[in-house]
Design a protein around this motif. Structure first.
Motif, mmCIF file in Angstrom:
data_model
loop_
_atom_site.group_PDB
_atom_site.id
_atom_site.type_symbol
_atom_site.label_atom_id
_atom_site.label_comp_id
_atom_site.label_asym_id
_atom_site.label_seq_id
_atom_site.Cartn_x
_atom_site.Cartn_y
_atom_site.Cartn_z
ATOM 1 N N TYR A 13 0.815 -1.213 0.000
ATOM 2 C CA TYR A 13 0.000 0.000 0.000
ATOM 3 C C TYR A 13 0.852 1.268 0.000
ATOM 4 O O TYR A 13 0.394 2.313 -0.475
ATOM 5 C CB TYR A 13 -0.993 -0.015 1.163
ATOM 6 N N LYS B 129 -11.137 -2.378 -7.438
ATOM 7 C CA LYS B 129 -12.056 -2.492 -6.315
ATOM 8 C C LYS B 129 -13.245 -3.366 -6.720
ATOM 9 O O LYS B 129 -13.855 -3.152 -7.756
ATOM 10 C CB LYS B 129 -12.545 -1.122 -5.870
ATOM 11 N N CYS B 130 -13.534 -4.354 -5.896
ATOM 12 C CA CYS B 130 -14.683 -5.243 -6.071
ATOM 13 C C CYS B 130 -15.510 -5.118 -4.798
ATOM 14 O O CYS B 130 -15.251 -5.833 -3.822
ATOM 15 C CB CYS B 130 -14.223 -6.679 -6.278
ATOM 16 N N GLY B 131 -16.428 -4.178 -4.793
ATOM 17 C CA GLY B 131 -17.140 -3.876 -3.558
ATOM 18 C C GLY B 131 -16.164 -3.258 -2.584
ATOM 19 O O GLY B 131 -15.484 -2.285 -2.901
ATOM 20 N N ASN B 132 -16.019 -3.843 -1.412
ATOM 21 C CA ASN B 132 -15.054 -3.358 -0.423
ATOM 22 C C ASN B 132 -13.696 -4.026 -0.559
ATOM 23 O O ASN B 132 -12.753 -3.647 0.112
ATOM 24 C CB ASN B 132 -15.579 -3.589 1.000
ATOM 25 N N ALA B 133 -13.615 -5.039 -1.399
ATOM 26 C CA ALA B 133 -12.378 -5.806 -1.547
ATOM 27 C C ALA B 133 -11.474 -5.189 -2.618
ATOM 28 O O ALA B 133 -11.942 -4.583 -3.579
ATOM 29 C CB ALA B 133 -12.701 -7.244 -1.923
ATOM 30 N N SER B 134 -10.181 -5.372 -2.440
ATOM 31 C CA SER B 134 -9.189 -4.958 -3.436
ATOM 32 C C SER B 134 -8.627 -6.208 -4.092
ATOM 33 O O SER B 134 -8.299 -7.180 -3.410
ATOM 34 C CB SER B 134 -8.044 -4.180 -2.777
#
Length: 71
Positions: free
Chosen positions: A32, A45-50
């Motif tokens: 990060y 980003k897939c919803g709240n997931a990375s």
């Protein structure tokens, strides 16, 4: 008749963070920290997931190996 085709990018695997950590041997904090400077690929980003495209992670690893060979 119409056939649906998928591009290679559409079928590319998106890797979760735990797989990135295994493949790179870097910590989550380091991943990060590298993202804002462009040194590591930005996640999708897939919803709240990375998730990270496998090809971009592989390119990062290959670039690190090439930089090592150039030293």
């Amino acid at each position: 008749m119409t056939y649906l085709t998928t591009s290679p990018a559409a079928s590319e695997r998106l890797l979760p963070l735990h797989e990135i950590l295994e493949r790179t041997s870097l910590s989550a904090a380091t991943i990060y920290r590298l993202i804002p400077s462009g040194a590591f690929p930005r996640p999708v980003k897939c919803g709240n997931a990375s998730r990270w495209p496998a090809s971009e992670v592989a390119a990062f690893i290959e670039a690190r190996k090439a930089a090592r060979a150039a030293d």
